[in-house]
Design a protein around this motif. Structure first.
Motif, PDB file in Angstrom:
ATOM      1  N   LEU A   1       0.852  -1.190   0.000  1.00  0.00           N
ATOM      2  CA  LEU A   1       0.000   0.000   0.000  1.00  0.00           C
ATOM      3  C   LEU A   1       0.879   1.228   0.000  1.00  0.00           C
ATOM      4  O   LEU A   1       1.827   1.328   0.786  1.00  0.00           O
ATOM      5  N   ALA A   2       0.582   2.168  -0.904  1.00  0.00           N
ATOM      6  CA  ALA A   2       1.261   3.461  -0.906  1.00  0.00           C
ATOM      7  C   ALA A   2       0.387   4.472  -0.168  1.00  0.00           C
ATOM      8  O   ALA A   2      -0.837   4.490  -0.342  1.00  0.00           O
ATOM      9  N   VAL A   3       1.022   5.310   0.639  1.00  0.00           N
ATOM     10  CA  VAL A   3       0.320   6.362   1.374  1.00  0.00           C
ATOM     11  C   VAL A   3       0.998   7.679   1.014  1.00  0.00           C
ATOM     12  O   VAL A   3       2.172   7.894   1.343  1.00  0.00           O
ATOM     13  N   THR A   4       0.283   8.547   0.309  1.00  0.00           N
ATOM     14  CA  THR A   4       0.878   9.806  -0.145  1.00  0.00           C
ATOM     15  C   THR A   4      -0.139  10.933  -0.002  1.00  0.00           C
ATOM     16  O   THR A   4      -1.314  10.696   0.272  1.00  0.00           O
TER      17      THR A   4
ATOM     18  N   GLY B   1       2.219  13.018  -9.441  1.00  0.00           N
ATOM     19  CA  GLY B   1       3.350  12.126  -9.642  1.00  0.00           C
ATOM     20  C   GLY B   1       3.311  10.903  -8.759  1.00  0.00           C
ATOM     21  O   GLY B   1       3.574   9.779  -9.221  1.00  0.00           O
ATOM     22  N   SER B   2       2.977  11.082  -7.495  1.00  0.00           N
ATOM     23  CA  SER B   2       2.944   9.931  -6.587  1.00  0.00           C
ATOM     24  C   SER B   2       1.773   9.006  -6.901  1.00  0.00           C
ATOM     25  O   SER B   2       1.886   7.780  -6.800  1.00  0.00           O
ATOM     26  N   VAL B   3       0.639   9.582  -7.302  1.00  0.00           N
ATOM     27  CA  VAL B   3      -0.504   8.761  -7.692  1.00  0.00           C
ATOM     28  C   VAL B   3      -0.143   7.923  -8.918  1.00  0.00           C
ATOM     29  O   VAL B   3      -0.398   6.711  -8.979  1.00  0.00           O
ATOM     30  N   GLN B   4       0.486   8.557  -9.889  1.00  0.00           N
ATOM     31  CA  GLN B   4       0.821   7.839 -11.110  1.00  0.00           C
ATOM     32  C   GLN B   4       1.904   6.792 -10.881  1.00  0.00           C
ATOM     33  O   GLN B   4       1.876   5.718 -11.501  1.00  0.00           O
TER      34      GLN B   4
END
Length: 420
Positions: A323-326, A331-334
């Motif tokens: 899981l990414a948490v940003t 840019g981070s979503v992509q």
């Protein structure tokens, strides 16, 4: 001659200019690079570049980020009038001295005026998906953290209606730019929406995610609409996100290789207090947490569960995490979607609200509001396979696109010496 102007107070905008630089260089097109400086200037190592002005100190860069669009006071313009004038004049002089005909930037907003003074075509990418056809289709979500006090207690439907209706009608953040424009006898900025658009704005998202066909973006003009400069145009390109030329440290790889779920917390260009809050909340999970602290000193948060690092090559990390948490900059979503990794977003302003809403609509993400239980949301996502499956579908869409190459092709066509 083409000039790239990365805003080195922002990791995202610095890295996007690097992606475009690589793509233009691959086409054999010479490029100059100029910047105001900032903490991410070090990523330009190996590329000849010039610093305009005295360079942004770490303190000034941090204050600028805190006062940016969607975070700071809309009555202010991130810079004071003397700063705006100084940068505008320095940029215009630089453009003339080096025969620049096309300037390309992400969030170096003073170029909106300097390009006019020097007669230079301005290409921008910093609006991301936050462009007029999106507003006109009422695709902006209600703001998670509205800056406008009138929206803070409005019901969601009203907040959403107003944010889609007023972006090209409000002059928030434009005041300083317009005072300086008037003093220099050049074109001003008629609205907040116009502040985010160049003569040509690259829209780095695939149509299936954006919800707007590429042909509709290309056909859009300001004619008959209020709040835009008359020369503004849009062009769709593929996703544009960082592939930083940095190694993945062996200690990080060892951390990633351990068994059990792992979260990647990458809240760049974010006040350190917010990062600390997120780490504290997520530490309640039975999961390890890798933190990209970038320029912040967060070493005291390190435990056997939490690893604190600086700037990391996220495109190498995200495929290895659960899981990414940003804060959901585009840019981070992509990067997460290109890795097939589900995303838990903590948006700080409306553009970030939009970025996470687009992939949440497709089932690949969730957004956290200030009152949500962050650990509970993360736990639910870790336990639900459909988020990863949806991220995988977007990954397939991204795999068929090449945003940097698209951008380079569009930019190259604007430079007269590349014709014929």
């Amino acid at each position: 001659m083409i000039c790239l102007l990365p805003h080195c107070a922002y990791l995202s905008e610095t890295s996007r200019m690097l992606e475009i630089h690589r793509a233009l260089t691959a086409l054999g097109i010479p490029v100059r690079v100029a910047t105001h400086g900032g903490p991410h200037e070090r990523l330009l190592a190996g590329i000849p570049y010039d610093v305009l002005g005295a360079g942004l100190s770490p303190d000034r860069a941090a204050r600028l980020v805190r006062s940016a669009i969607g975070l700071g006071d809309p009555r202010e313009s991130m810079y004071d009038d003397d700063e705006i004038r100084s940068y505008v004049q320095a940029e215009a002089e630089y453009f003339r001295a080096h025969g620049i005909t096309v300037a390309v930037t992400g969030f170096t907003l003073t170029t909106l005026l300097s390009s006019r003074l020097a007669g230079v075509r301005l290409v921008t990418e910093h609006a991301g998906s936050f462009v007029p056809p999106v507003f006109e289709r009422r695709l902006l979500p209600a703001p998670t953290r509205p800056v406008d006090p009138r929206l803070k207690h409005a019901p969601g439907w009203l907040s959403r209606f107003l944010i889609n209706r007023t972006t090209n009608r409000t002059t928030g953040y434009c005041g300083g730019f317009n005072r300086v424009a008037e003093s220099l006898g050049t074109e001003g900025i008629p609205s907040l929406s116009a502040l985010l658009l160049g003569d040509l704005s690259l829209v780095p998202e695939v149509p299936e995610v954006l919800g707007v066909p590429a042909a509709d973006l290309a056909a859009w003009t300001p004619h008959g609409r209020v709040g835009y400069r008359p020369n503004s145009r849009l062009r769709a390109i593929g996703p544009l996100f960082a592939h930083l030329d940095l190694p993945l440290p062996a200690r990080v790889q060892k951390f990633l290789d351990q068994p059990g779920p792992i979260l990647y917390l990458a809240m760049t260009s974010t006040p350190p207090a917010r990062i600390r809050e997120a780490v504290t909340a997520l530490s309640a999970l039975d999961a390890r947490i890798l933190v990209a602290g970038t320029i912040h000193d967060l070493a005291d948060l390190a435990t056997s569960q939490v690893m604190i690092e600086g700037t990391l090559p996220s495109h190498l990390v995200m495929p290895q995490v659960d899981l990414a948490v940003t804060t959901t900059g585009q840019g981070s979503v992509q990067t997460a979607m290109a890795s097939g990794t589900p995303l838990l977003g903590i948006p700080l302003h409306i553009e970030q609200d939009l970025n996470v809403a687009l992939v949440e609509r497709l089932g690949a993400a969730r957004h956290a509001t200030p009152v949500d239980d962050l650990a509970a949301l993360a736990a639910q996502m870790l336990d639900t396979p459909r988020y990863r499956e949806a991220a995988g579908r977007i990954q397939n869409l991204y795999a068929a696109a090449d945003g940097p190459a698209d951008a380079a092709d569009v930019i190259a066509r604007l430079e007269p010496s590349n014709h014929g």
